[in-house]
Enzyme design. Structure first.
Site, short mmCIF file in Angstrom:
data_model
loop_
_atom_site.label_atom_id
_atom_site.label_comp_id
_atom_site.label_asym_id
_atom_site.label_seq_id
_atom_site.Cartn_x
_atom_site.Cartn_y
_atom_site.Cartn_z
N THR A 41 51.08 130.37 30.43
CA THR A 41 52.31 130.90 30.99
C THR A 41 52.33 130.61 32.48
OG1 THR A 41 51.56 133.10 31.65
CG2 THR A 41 52.07 132.78 29.32
N CYS A 42 53.32 131.19 33.17
CA CYS A 42 53.43 130.92 34.61
C CYS A 42 52.31 131.56 35.41
CB CYS A 42 54.78 131.40 35.13
SG CYS A 42 54.93 133.19 35.18
N SER A 106 50.31 141.56 33.42
CA SER A 106 51.19 140.60 34.08
C SER A 106 51.33 140.89 35.56
CB SER A 106 52.57 140.62 33.43
OG SER A 106 52.50 140.25 32.07
N ARG A 112 58.79 141.56 29.73
CA ARG A 112 59.04 141.37 28.31
C ARG A 112 58.92 139.91 27.88
NH1 ARG A 112 57.18 144.77 26.71
NH2 ARG A 112 58.11 144.47 24.66
N GLU A 113 58.93 138.97 28.82
CA GLU A 113 58.89 137.55 28.46
C GLU A 113 57.57 137.17 27.80
OE1 GLU A 113 59.47 136.07 32.30
OE2 GLU A 113 61.64 136.37 32.32
N GLN A 117 56.13 134.56 24.61
CA GLN A 117 55.20 133.46 24.86
C GLN A 117 53.98 133.57 23.95
OE1 GLN A 117 54.96 134.41 29.00
NE2 GLN A 117 56.28 132.72 29.62
N GLY A 192 63.57 124.90 29.82
CA GLY A 192 62.55 125.56 29.01
C GLY A 192 62.83 127.04 28.83
N TYR A 194 61.81 129.67 30.56
CA TYR A 194 62.21 130.39 31.76
C TYR A 194 63.65 130.05 32.15
CZ TYR A 194 57.98 132.85 33.06
OH TYR A 194 56.94 133.74 33.09
#
Length: 485
Positions: A41-42, A106, A112-113, A117, A192, A194
């Site tokens: 993830t990011c 996080s 919630r993202e 993922q 994508g 995001y």
């Protein structure tokens, strides 16, 4: 079997290094010979894997193969990769994934993202065939727990995310954030996950002028599926940048947009006075913009590092409530996993005992024939065996609930010389294979043709009336009957 994970997150590394490590992450699981699922993830890169035994040597070897794959995919030094990963095993790895899925680990607590993922990481591993049954159960359980946190706690009701915090930061730079977004012109670079979240968040803030650009040419499809925006072509980019109030980058590509390119596209000159305000939000882990963009007059650059610093603190009570949900879910998962290991031992003991009984009954039948007396003897002996196995079966489950199933397995090996092997081996699941037309047999084609005859023309299937769903008949479907005959 032994479960372990390699974990590198925003808590331990700068996002620049993390972004470089994540390059080629999609190919890591497929390049090793152990079941594995990659979660990139990011703000994290995590690899969950399992080995066939609990032998530390085997686990260490599997870990080294994964590290080598990450080093090869990212082009970074292997020593750096090794020092960047933490290794979690068994219960520790399980608890960590559940906390990650619930948004408790996080940069923005409660986001919630991340739950989506986690779900997509498993889906990708299943598609490529790198997930095993154990890893599938683990990720599915983590996803269910994230949903519970979202519905049962105040933490999940906030709806905070990396994107929402970034947009809040950008809005707070203006006297009236609501009015700013309502009148803002926004360019979104990327298509994508995001980008989809960014588009939804912009709609929630009332933004009416949104343009989407993708270097891969997917902007039109992205806009067609979601609506509320227009797709940009390369020749439209200069005009869109020149009129933009906000530019959001979330493509995560290998190429970065430099200050010089921003200057050329927007008309903002490095040596001029600030004549306009432009906010650039960089949500890509590998960065879509170079750092010198922030040096342009009137330009504010918001990065993931900025978001991490600006993320609001959650109420302690909400976080603790979410942790309680996660702890309970982890306990249930571990109890179920322990029960499965006890079941393996019970099956091994029953198989061993019944095998001895069958051998003895075979000897009796060979000596005395298949008489009624032999049947009565077999019935009585089997009933005795069931009674003898009752207590060991109950004890196995009791020890499993106490986390001592390995003691039971060791006892079976010591007393009976049994080898308890898991019924569910840590093997990769074969990816689903799509069959070509020529691979169907004549009987299968005939069956499909017979079914199609029951579907009214213009209908969707035989269970729905014409007009409820309308689709055009495919040419291949029209020809099925002819091929079958």
């Amino acid at each position: 079997m032994a479960l372990f994970s390699l974990v590198a997150t925003h808590a331990d590394l700068d996002l620049e290094t993390l972004g470089q490590m994540s390059s080629g992450a999609a190919d890591v699981a497929g390049s090793v010979d152990v079941p594995a699922v990659t979660l990139a993830t990011c703000n994290r890169l995590e690899i969950y894997a399992e080995t066939a035994t609990e032998d530390p040597t085997e686990l260490a070897a599997a870990r080294e193969r994964l590290i080598a794959a990450v080093a090869q995919g990212s082009g970074l030094d292997r020593t750096l990769i090794t020092s960047s990963f933490r290794t979690l095993t068994e219960d520790e790895a399980v608890s960590h994934l559940f906390e990650v899925g619930a948004g408790l680990d996080s940069a923005v607590i409660g986001e919630r993202e991340i739950a989506g993922q986690v779900r997509r990481s498993l889906a990708e591993a299943q598609t490529t065939g790198t997930a095993s049954g154990t890893l599938t159960k683990l990720f599915e359980s983590a996803t269910r727990t994230a949903k519970e946190v979202g519905t049962r706690t105040a933490l999940g009701s906030r709806g905070r995310s990396i994107v929402s915090v970034a947009l809040d930061v950008a809005g707070d730079m203006h006297p009236d954030p609501t009015a700013f977004y309502r009148n803002a012109s926004v360019v979104l670079v990327g298509t994508g996950a995001y980008a989809g979240t960014s588009l939804a968040q912009l709609h929630e803030r009332g933004v009416r002028d949104i343009a989407v650009f993708s270097g891969s040419g997917r902007a039109e499809q992205f806009v067609a599926e979601r609506g509320g925006a227009r797709a940009l072509r390369m020749e439209d980019l200069a005009e869109a940048f020149a009129q933009a109030d906000v530019i959001i980058g979330c493509s995560g590509g290998s190429r970065r947009i430099s200050a010089g390119e921003i200057s050329t596209l927007t008309g903002i000159r490095p040596d001029d006075e600030a004549t306009r305000e432009l906010t650039v939000i960089d949500l890509a882990l590998s960065h879509d913009f170079t750092a010198d963009v922030a040096d342009l007059p009137g330009v504010e650059l918001i990065t993931l590092e900025s978001v991490k610093l600006a993320a609001p603190d959650e109420a302690e009570a909400s976080v603790e409530q979410a942790r309680e949900v996660v702890r309970a879910a982890v306990g249930e998962y571990q109890a179920e996993r322990a029960a499965r290991s006890a079941d393996d031992a019970i099956v091994a003991l029953r198989r061993h005992t019944l095998s001895l009984l069958d051998d003895e009954m075979e000897r009796i039948r060979a000596q005395h024939g298949c008489t009624a007396a032999a049947e009565e003897v077999e019935f009585a002996v089997r009933r005795l065996v069931r009674k003898l196995l009752h207590t060991p079966t109950v004890r196995a489950r009791e020890l499993a609930s106490e986390g001592r199933s390995q003691d039971y397995i060791q006892a079976l090996e010591d007393v009976f010389g049994l080898e308890v092997t898991p019924r569910e081996k840590p093997e990769r699941a074969a990816p689903a294979k799509r069959r070509r037309m020529e691979e169907f047999t004549a009987a299968e084609l005939a069956q499909m043709a017979a079914y199609l005859q029951q579907v009214p023309n213009g209908g969707f299937c035989r269970h729905h009336r014409t007009g409820e769903f309308r689709i055009e008949r495919l040419d291949v479907a029209r020809g099925l009957g002819r091929q079958a005959s």
